[in-house]
Design a protein around this motif. Structure first.
Motif, PDB file in Angstrom:
ATOM      1  N   ALA A   1       0.827  -1.217   0.000  1.00 30.71           N
ATOM      2  CA  ALA A   1       0.000   0.000   0.000  1.00 30.71           C
ATOM      3  C   ALA A   1       0.857   1.260   0.000  1.00 30.71           C
ATOM      4  CB  ALA A   1      -0.928   0.001   1.211  1.00 30.71           C
ATOM      5  N   ASP A   2       2.136   1.126   0.365  1.00 31.59           N
ATOM      6  CA  ASP A   2       3.025   2.294   0.427  1.00 31.59           C
ATOM      7  C   ASP A   2       3.913   2.419  -0.813  1.00 31.59           C
ATOM      8  OD1 ASP A   2       2.160   3.089   2.991  1.00 31.59           O
ATOM      9  OD2 ASP A   2       3.417   1.547   3.906  1.00 31.59           O
ATOM     10  N   THR A   3       3.723   1.533  -1.793  1.00 32.40           N
ATOM     11  CA  THR A   3       4.616   1.550  -2.962  1.00 32.40           C
ATOM     12  C   THR A   3       4.449   2.815  -3.795  1.00 32.40           C
ATOM     13  OG1 THR A   3       4.537  -0.844  -3.026  1.00 32.40           O
ATOM     14  CG2 THR A   3       5.353   0.237  -4.997  1.00 32.40           C
ATOM     15  N   ALA A   4       3.202   3.258  -3.975  1.00 29.93           N
ATOM     16  CA  ALA A   4       2.986   4.438  -4.815  1.00 29.93           C
ATOM     17  C   ALA A   4       3.679   5.667  -4.201  1.00 29.93           C
ATOM     18  CB  ALA A   4       1.493   4.692  -4.985  1.00 29.93           C
ATOM     19  N   ALA A   5       3.581   5.795  -2.869  1.00 31.29           N
ATOM     20  CA  ALA A   5       4.249   6.930  -2.205  1.00 31.29           C
ATOM     21  C   ALA A   5       5.762   6.790  -2.308  1.00 31.29           C
ATOM     22  CB  ALA A   5       3.809   7.009  -0.743  1.00 31.29           C
ATOM     23  N   ALA A   6       6.259   5.554  -2.166  1.00 33.46           N
ATOM     24  CA  ALA A   6       7.711   5.325  -2.297  1.00 33.46           C
ATOM     25  C   ALA A   6       8.154   5.706  -3.703  1.00 33.46           C
ATOM     26  CB  ALA A   6       8.034   3.856  -2.008  1.00 33.46           C
ATOM     27  N   ALA A   7       7.343   5.353  -4.696  1.00 32.00           N
ATOM     28  CA  ALA A   7       7.689   5.651  -6.089  1.00 32.00           C
ATOM     29  C   ALA A   7       7.812   7.166  -6.293  1.00 32.00           C
ATOM     30  CB  ALA A   7       6.632   5.067  -7.016  1.00 32.00           C
ATOM     31  N   GLN A   8       6.899   7.927  -5.666  1.00 30.87           N
ATOM     32  CA  GLN A   8       6.969   9.397  -5.788  1.00 30.87           C
ATOM     33  C   GLN A   8       8.262   9.923  -5.174  1.00 30.87           C
ATOM     34  OE1 GLN A   8       5.102  11.109  -7.729  1.00 30.87           O
ATOM     35  NE2 GLN A   8       3.980   9.208  -8.147  1.00 30.87           N
ATOM     36  N   ALA A   9       8.630   9.356  -4.023  1.00 31.14           N
ATOM     37  CA  ALA A   9       9.871   9.808  -3.362  1.00 31.14           C
ATOM     38  C   ALA A   9      11.081   9.465  -4.231  1.00 31.14           C
ATOM     39  CB  ALA A   9       9.991   9.139  -1.988  1.00 31.14           C
ATOM     40  N   LEU A  10      11.063   8.291  -4.846  1.00 26.67           N
ATOM     41  CA  LEU A  10      12.180   7.910  -5.720  1.00 26.67           C
ATOM     42  C   LEU A  10      12.228   8.830  -6.945  1.00 26.67           C
ATOM     43  CD1 LEU A  10      12.411   5.450  -3.867  1.00 26.67           C
ATOM     44  CD2 LEU A  10      12.601   4.009  -5.904  1.00 26.67           C
ATOM     45  N   ALA A  11      11.032   9.137  -7.484  1.00 26.91           N
ATOM     46  CA  ALA A  11      10.994  10.015  -8.663  1.00 26.91           C
ATOM     47  C   ALA A  11      11.617  11.367  -8.337  1.00 26.91           C
ATOM     48  CB  ALA A  11       9.548  10.182  -9.133  1.00 26.91           C
ATOM     49  N   ALA A  12      11.420  11.814  -7.106  1.00 22.04           N
ATOM     50  CA  ALA A  12      11.934  13.136  -6.721  1.00 22.04           C
ATOM     51  C   ALA A  12      13.430  13.111  -6.410  1.00 22.04           C
ATOM     52  CB  ALA A  12      11.161  13.654  -5.507  1.00 22.04           C
ATOM     53  N   HIS A  13      13.935  11.978  -5.900  1.00 23.26           N
ATOM     54  CA  HIS A  13      15.293  12.014  -5.347  1.00 23.26           C
ATOM     55  C   HIS A  13      16.307  11.050  -5.959  1.00 23.26           C
ATOM     56  CE1 HIS A  13      13.916  14.702  -2.198  1.00 23.26           C
ATOM     57  NE2 HIS A  13      12.903  13.884  -1.979  1.00 23.26           N
ATOM     58  N   ALA A  14      15.835   9.998  -6.638  1.00 18.46           N
ATOM     59  CA  ALA A  14      16.805   8.977  -7.079  1.00 18.46           C
ATOM     60  C   ALA A  14      17.606   9.429  -8.299  1.00 18.46           C
ATOM     61  CB  ALA A  14      16.062   7.680  -7.408  1.00 18.46           C
ATOM     62  N   ARG A  15      18.826   8.898  -8.381  1.00 19.99           N
ATOM     63  CA  ARG A  15      19.623   9.101  -9.600  1.00 19.99           C
ATOM     64  C   ARG A  15      18.892   8.415 -10.757  1.00 19.99           C
ATOM     65  NH1 ARG A  15      25.346   6.694  -7.854  1.00 19.99           N
ATOM     66  NH2 ARG A  15      25.024   5.598  -9.819  1.00 19.99           N
ATOM     67  N   ARG A  16      18.910   9.024 -11.931  1.00 23.91           N
ATOM     68  CA  ARG A  16      18.206   8.428 -13.078  1.00 23.91           C
ATOM     69  C   ARG A  16      18.842   7.093 -13.500  1.00 23.91           C
ATOM     70  NH1 ARG A  16      13.441   9.989 -12.739  1.00 23.91           N
ATOM     71  NH2 ARG A  16      14.228  10.321 -10.670  1.00 23.91           N
ATOM     72  N   ASP A  17      20.154   6.935 -13.179  1.00 23.61           N
ATOM     73  CA  ASP A  17      20.824   5.685 -13.582  1.00 23.61           C
ATOM     74  C   ASP A  17      20.824   4.653 -12.446  1.00 23.61           C
ATOM     75  OD1 ASP A  17      22.580   6.942 -11.877  1.00 23.61           O
ATOM     76  OD2 ASP A  17      24.369   6.544 -13.090  1.00 23.61           O
ATOM     77  N   ALA A  18      20.086   4.936 -11.377  1.00 25.18           N
ATOM     78  CA  ALA A  18      20.036   3.953 -10.273  1.00 25.18           C
ATOM     79  C   ALA A  18      19.174   2.761 -10.693  1.00 25.18           C
ATOM     80  CB  ALA A  18      19.450   4.614  -9.025  1.00 25.18           C
ATOM     81  N   LEU A  19      19.545   1.596 -10.184  1.00 26.14           N
ATOM     82  CA  LEU A  19      18.733   0.398 -10.406  1.00 26.14           C
ATOM     83  C   LEU A  19      17.770   0.259  -9.224  1.00 26.14           C
ATOM     84  CD1 LEU A  19      18.083  -2.388 -11.694  1.00 26.14           C
ATOM     85  CD2 LEU A  19      20.014  -3.324 -10.397  1.00 26.14           C
ATOM     86  N   VAL A  20      16.491   0.052  -9.515  1.00 21.53           N
ATOM     87  CA  VAL A  20      15.489  -0.088  -8.447  1.00 21.53           C
ATOM     88  C   VAL A  20      15.024  -1.541  -8.412  1.00 21.53           C
ATOM     89  CG1 VAL A  20      13.219   0.683  -7.626  1.00 21.53           C
ATOM     90  CG2 VAL A  20      14.750   2.303  -8.777  1.00 21.53           C
ATOM     91  N   LEU A  21      15.098  -2.146  -7.247  1.00 22.76           N
ATOM     92  CA  LEU A  21      14.692  -3.559  -7.104  1.00 22.76           C
ATOM     93  C   LEU A  21      13.618  -3.651  -6.015  1.00 22.76           C
ATOM     94  CD1 LEU A  21      15.152  -6.604  -7.677  1.00 22.76           C
ATOM     95  CD2 LEU A  21      17.051  -6.534  -6.054  1.00 22.76           C
TER      96      LEU A  21
END
Ligand SMILES: NC(=O)C1=CN([C@@H]2O[C@H](COP(=O)(O)OP(=O)(O)OC[C@H]3O[C@@H](n4cnc5c(N)ncnc54)[C@H](OP(=O)(O)O)[C@@H]3O)[C@@H](O)[C@H]2O)C=CC1
Ligand SMILES: CC(C)(CO)C(=O)C(=O)O
Length: 335
Positions: free
Chosen positions: A84-104
């Motif tokens: 249930a928290d994945t969508a919020a996590a995805a938003q946080a990653l969209a805002a802060h993660a490196r574009r070349d980071a691998l997400v697992l």
């Protein structure tokens, strides 16, 4: 400071995997709720397993933040929040993660990697599967109470990171049939709701035939829906999916003999859904049994036992009802 691996949502799985990676020498930052972070950086993190591993990662080696900006330098991000928290996590990653980071995604259920992918266009997002169980013990340890190897969707992007998992004692194997792996794991996760409603440790629950009959009923509906949808679930563990319901219905004494490997479970292990009910959190039942009910519906079938157990778990989330005996739960699922 640069952290090569970030764990987003350091609860049972995230703290266990994160601590094992730190113990193996990886540079890790944990993203967790403020209360969890305060504890980890004050006390360190203790992990243990059913093979006798016991390790304490000193507080000085723990980097933890409640601010998702702390993952900005990571090359690998493990997502370990509940579905249930994945969508919020995805938003946080969209805002802060490196574009070349691998997400697992190291989550149960079918749709989490897709939710992440949809929010992270252009990034590599892979599904992963955690076969083993981790619970927090009364003394605050993260304890792995069952066996199994991490799996992930096969990808060349994983190669850089495989040594870190191996050094952590958590070797990760790549699977080209990952959708089948996810459904194979989901079949096993149908027990999460039975276990949560039983109020018992996994081993005690699975040792009782009536609870196993409940699980067999849930699995049969899932197997019918999968077959009608043209999906062949992968075998996770020692028994082929189509044989699971028959095996589960065996009398206790035969089951104990035939399924001794399935009962190689630490007596303190419990499902993640039990942990959710205990903590007063919403559970993942809509993403597990609910996914079966939806798959069945799309195939023109019904999955009444899965629908009923979803409703029972929601009642339990609302604080209604006591732990259910096996015969009582079986009657409720057949009603
Ligand atoms: N536990 C197990 O044995 C197994 C679990 N899994 C799967 O792994 C996934 C994780 O499960 P598990 O580790 O048990 O879950 P937990 O609830 O123990 O851990 C997830 C943690 O992430 C935190 N969190 C959620 N959103 C955020 C956020 N935005 N920022 C910071 N922290 C956040 C949660 O805090 P809060 O609770 O306050 O929201 C919680 O502490 C699930 O999909 C589960 O099904 C798979 C195999 C085994
Ligand atoms: C390992 C297992 C199947 C244990 O129930 C699990 O995935 C969970 O608790 O969520």
């Amino acid at each position: 400071m640069n952290h090569s691996i970030a764990i987003f949502g350091a609860g049972s799985i995230g703290a266990y995997v994160g601590a094992a990676l730190i113990a193996g020498g990886a540079d890790v930052v944990l993203i967790a709720r403020p209360r969890s972070c305060e504890r980890y950086v004050r006390e360190g993190i203790a992990i243990s397993d059913l093979e006798g591993r016991r390790e304490h990662i000193d507080a000085a080696r723990i980097h933890c933040s409640a601010d998702p900006a702390a993952l900005a330098d990571a090359g690998l991000i493990l997502v370990t929040v509940k579905s249930a928290d994945t969508a919020a996590a995805a938003q946080a990653l969209a805002a802060h993660a490196r574009r070349d980071a691998l997400v697992l995604s190291l989550q149960n259920g079918i749709g989490n990697a897709d939710t992440l992918r949809a929010a992270l266009p252009g990034m590599t997002v892979l599904g992963g599967m955690v076969p083993f169980n981790v619970v927090q013990t009364a003394d605050g340890r993260f304890h792995r109470g069952t066996e199994g190897q991490l799996m992930a969707e096969a990808s060349p992007a994983l190669a850089t990171w495989l040594p870190a998992f191996a050094a952590a004692g958590l070797p990760l194997s790549e699977r080209s049939d990952f959708a089948a792996v996810q459904w194979g794991k989901l079949l096993l996760n149908l027990n999460n709701a039975v276990n949560a409603l039983s109020g018992l440790p996994l081993k005690a629950e699975l040792s009782q035939r009536d609870y196993r009959r409940c699980l067999a009923l849930l699995m049969e509906e899932a197997l019918r829906a999968l077959a009608a949808s043209g999906i062949a679930p992968a075998q996770i563990g020692g028994v082929a999916p189509r044989r699971l319901p028959t095996m589960l219905r065996l009398p206790d004494w035969i089951y104990r003999r035939i399924a001794s490997a399935s009962l190689k479970i630490d007596p303190e292990a419990r499902s993640s859904m039990w942990e959710d009910l205990q903590a007063g959190r919403r559970t993942e039942v809509d993403y597990l049994n609910g996914a079966v009910a939806r798959l069945a519906q799309r195939a023109g079938l019904d999955a009444p036992a899965n629908r009923r157990i979803v409703a029972l778990v929601h009642e339990a989330e609302a604080g209604k009802g006591q732990a259910m005996a096996g015969a009582q739960l079986l009657a409720a699922l057949r009603a």
